[in-house]
Design an enzyme around this catalytic site. Sequence first.
Site, PDB file in Angstrom:
ATOM      1  CB  THR A  53      -1.210   0.090   1.428  1.00 46.00           C
ATOM      2  OG1 THR A  53      -1.627  -0.941   1.393  1.00 46.00           O
ATOM      3  CG2 THR A  53      -2.231   1.128   1.163  1.00 46.00           C
ATOM      4  CG  HIS A  62      -4.012  13.085   5.931  1.00 51.76           C
ATOM      5  ND1 HIS A  62      -4.330  13.561   5.183  1.00 51.76           N
ATOM      6  CD2 HIS A  62      -3.973  11.486   6.336  1.00 51.76           C
ATOM      7  CE1 HIS A  62      -5.159  12.899   4.685  1.00 51.76           C
ATOM      8  NE2 HIS A  62      -4.135  11.750   4.951  1.00 51.76           N
ATOM      9  CB  SER A 349      -6.584   6.459   4.400  1.00 50.04           C
ATOM     10  OG  SER A 349      -8.373   6.155   5.195  1.00 50.04           O
ATOM     11  CB  CYS A 412      14.030   9.819 -17.202  1.00 51.52           C
ATOM     12  SG  CYS A 412      11.947  10.495 -17.546  1.00 51.52           S
ATOM     13  CB  CYS A 449       7.724   9.815 -22.775  1.00 54.60           C
ATOM     14  SG  CYS A 449       8.623   9.274 -22.354  1.00 54.60           S
TER      15      CYS A 449
HETATM   16  C1  LIG Z   1      -5.653   5.258  -2.125  1.00 52.59           C
HETATM   17  C2  LIG Z   1      -5.224   5.861  -1.143  1.00 52.59           C
HETATM   18  C3  LIG Z   1      -4.958   6.610  -0.265  1.00 52.59           C
HETATM   19  C4  LIG Z   1      -4.034   6.679   0.553  1.00 52.59           C
HETATM   20  N1  LIG Z   1      -3.861   8.563   1.399  1.00 52.59           N
HETATM   21  C5  LIG Z   1      -2.883   8.379   2.255  1.00 52.59           C
HETATM   22  C6  LIG Z   1      -2.771   9.782   2.086  1.00 52.59           C
HETATM   23  O1  LIG Z   1      -3.174  10.791   1.820  1.00 52.59           O
HETATM   24  N2  LIG Z   1      -1.304   9.796   3.211  1.00 52.59           N
HETATM   25  C7  LIG Z   1      -0.894   8.771   4.545  1.00 52.59           C
HETATM   26  O2  LIG Z   1      -0.865   9.731   4.952  1.00 52.59           O
HETATM   27  N3  LIG Z   1      -1.325   7.893   4.257  1.00 52.59           N
HETATM   28  C8  LIG Z   1      -2.632   7.434   3.465  1.00 52.59           C
HETATM   29  N4  LIG Z   1      -2.999   6.242   2.750  1.00 52.59           N
HETATM   30  C9  LIG Z   1      -2.565   5.580   3.191  1.00 52.59           C
HETATM   31  C10 LIG Z   1      -1.485   4.453   3.222  1.00 52.59           C
HETATM   32  O3  LIG Z   1      -0.466   4.628   1.830  1.00 52.59           O
HETATM   33  C11 LIG Z   1      -1.051   3.366   4.245  1.00 52.59           C
HETATM   34  O4  LIG Z   1      -1.334   3.884   5.746  1.00 52.59           O
HETATM   35  C12 LIG Z   1       0.517   3.102   4.079  1.00 52.59           C
HETATM   36  O5  LIG Z   1       1.251   2.820   3.204  1.00 52.59           O
HETATM   37  C13 LIG Z   1       0.204   1.398   5.154  1.00 52.59           C
HETATM   38  O6  LIG Z   1       1.647   0.913   4.810  1.00 52.59           O
HETATM   39  P1  LIG Z   1       2.061  -0.594   5.967  1.00 52.59           P
HETATM   40  O7  LIG Z   1       3.157  -0.792   5.996  1.00 52.59           O
HETATM   41  O8  LIG Z   1       1.060  -0.558   7.231  1.00 52.59           O
HETATM   42  O9  LIG Z   1       1.695  -1.400   5.037  1.00 52.59           O
HETATM   43  P2  LIG Z   1       1.624  -2.135   3.484  1.00 52.59           P
HETATM   44  O10 LIG Z   1       2.488  -0.875   2.369  1.00 52.59           O
HETATM   45  O11 LIG Z   1       1.054  -3.166   2.692  1.00 52.59           O
HETATM   46  O12 LIG Z   1       3.642  -2.473   4.089  1.00 52.59           O
HETATM   47  C14 LIG Z   1       2.301  -4.000   3.936  1.00 52.59           C
HETATM   48  C15 LIG Z   1       4.581  -5.180   3.997  1.00 52.59           C
HETATM   49  O13 LIG Z   1       4.329  -5.814   4.600  1.00 52.59           O
HETATM   50  C16 LIG Z   1       4.334  -7.322   3.705  1.00 52.59           C
HETATM   51  N5  LIG Z   1       3.812  -8.618   3.610  1.00 52.59           N
HETATM   52  C17 LIG Z   1       2.704  -8.725   3.701  1.00 52.59           C
HETATM   53  N6  LIG Z   1       1.936 -10.052   4.352  1.00 52.59           N
HETATM   54  C18 LIG Z   1       3.618 -10.799   4.250  1.00 52.59           C
HETATM   55  C19 LIG Z   1       4.269 -12.160   4.893  1.00 52.59           C
HETATM   56  N7  LIG Z   1       4.319 -12.510   5.062  1.00 52.59           N
HETATM   57  N8  LIG Z   1       5.434 -12.467   5.174  1.00 52.59           N
HETATM   58  C20 LIG Z   1       6.460 -11.115   4.388  1.00 52.59           C
HETATM   59  N9  LIG Z   1       5.830  -9.676   4.299  1.00 52.59           N
HETATM   60  C21 LIG Z   1       4.456  -9.587   4.468  1.00 52.59           C
HETATM   61  C22 LIG Z   1       3.957  -6.679   1.957  1.00 52.59           C
HETATM   62  O14 LIG Z   1       4.597  -7.194   1.376  1.00 52.59           O
HETATM   63  C23 LIG Z   1       4.001  -5.511   2.216  1.00 52.59           C
HETATM   64  O15 LIG Z   1       5.356  -4.671   1.396  1.00 52.59           O
HETATM   65  C24 LIG Z   1      -3.213   5.615   1.212  1.00 52.59           C
HETATM   66  C25 LIG Z   1      -4.120   4.247   1.177  1.00 52.59           C
HETATM   67  C26 LIG Z   1      -4.326   4.375   0.147  1.00 52.59           C
HETATM   68  C27 LIG Z   1      -4.662   2.961  -0.684  1.00 52.59           C
END
Ligand SMILES: Cc1cc2nc3c(=O)[nH]c(=O)nc-3n(C[C@H](O)[C@H](O)[C@H](O)COP(=O)(O)OP(=O)(O)OC[C@H]3O[C@@H](n4cnc5c(N)ncnc54)[C@H](O)[C@@H]3O)c2cc1C
Length: 467
Positions: A53, A62, A349, A412, A449
Amino acid sequence: MTVTLNGPLPSGSYDVAVVGAGVVGCAIARELARRPRLRVALVEAQDDVGQGTSKANTAILHTGFDAVPGSLEARLVREGARRLAAYAGESGIAVEPVGALLVAWDEEQRAALPHLAEKAVRNEYRATRLIEPAELYEREPHLGPGALGALHVPGESIVCPWTTTLAYATQAVRHGVDLHLNSPVSDVNWHDGEHVLSTARGTLRTRRLVNAAGLHADTLDRHLGHRDFTVTPRRGQLIVFDKLARDLVHHILLPVPTARGKGVLVTPTVYGNLLLGPTAEDLDDKRATGSTAEGLALLRESGARILPALLDEEVTAVYAGLRAATEQDDYRITAHPEQAYVTVGGIRSTGLTASLAIASHVTALLADMGLDPGPARDLEPVRMPNLGETHPRPHRNARRVAADPEYGSLVCHCEGVSRGEIRDALASTVPPRNLDGLRRRTRARAGRCQGFYCGAAVRELFEGAGA
Ligand SMILES: Cc1cc2nc3c(=O)[nH]c(=O)nc-3n(C[C@H](O)[C@H](O)[C@H](O)COP(=O)(O)OP(=O)(O)OC[C@H]3O[C@@H](n4cnc5c(N)ncnc54)[C@H](O)[C@@H]3O)c2cc1C
């Protein structure tokens, strides 16, 4: 400095293993790296950090003005925003404090604005101001007709999400964290005070475990016997408009939020584009990051109302990300002391904004469960490559080009990426493993591009480096 991609994982037991190298897992690993006595592993299923994500969001830092007051998310977003803004400044991560306008398009929405201002105060954010249509159109002359007023939230900013994740990972690895890529964890067994993780690269042992697996945090939780929440991927599709559209807006244009989320917004990016999105679609497939004709049509319909002139502009790209929605409108961060285990689930989010505060919260939970982290040290600062438009890229810096002509040799042209920057990325602490990883580090192939002109040259440099 250790980043491993293949071969068996180290056999000795770690003090802490963090599963998931998204922005949250990398922030936690970085925080743990402040404790030199700890042996820490960051374990990631994919071949690079930030590929879940964290690579596909709207990149807004935010203020947390509209969070649910009193929730864990509200507190961590508020703290995280302050900390990430300061960290970005120190580390060279592109950030722009453009401010947001919550635009009311009907009487009901206009009536909601004072309540949102009060909610902001309950979230300790006091700088909002209601503005009348005349001032709104003065600030945003291209706004569609019929807006009835807005709430100005001056503290909302835009940030580079890719460099943020990479900065955390770089700092963690430079301070001794072992980053093990290509290591999907398929099972966990807890016995005799130790977790034994089964991965595609063999077993990894650790005395404490942190689950930061994003969309898959519920699956990992179940391996340890917990059924506290289920992640429902909530897809957000977005359209990226060309840099020529950038002058159409000066603020982040937010809709008045509803129960289904923050709604469709128009926001500038630090790279000089405009984004329109995201949609909010609850799905059951955690891999469904494709764009759909219906989703894009819905975005164009919303965009036509918010900023009609936008639809005449060129589209550079479309993408989609999946939010980790759960049954509750809050993060699901839970300590399980009896298993020396912390679940960091439901990071919905706002996780980019809250990442540094989540990391501190999780390390405090680990200490409460008996982890003796030992004395803390200050981390050596990192200086990340600037991907933003507000500071000149290296090829525009005459002194830098004179010192190293590779920065003057453009590869680029759409994004102004030089051979020097590509060379540096390929030799960095956490190097890219493919062209998309190189794009997230330099923006090569991310412009107008989309690699049509520069793709072959970028590939040649990438392959030449034996990456
Ligand atoms: C459309 C959209 C808009 C958003 N806008 C904002 C914004 O404007 N501002 C903001 O603050 N946040 C925003 N967010 C939220 C933000 O992007 C997420 O909250 C954040 O990226 C979550 O990070 P994470 O590390 O929890 O998850 P992830 O980035 O998904 O990382 C989890 C990792 O775990 C790994 N993993 C999963 N299972 C396993 C396993 N079994 N073994 C080993 N590795 C594993 C995955 O490969 C992945 O790399 C938005 C999200 C979306 C989808």
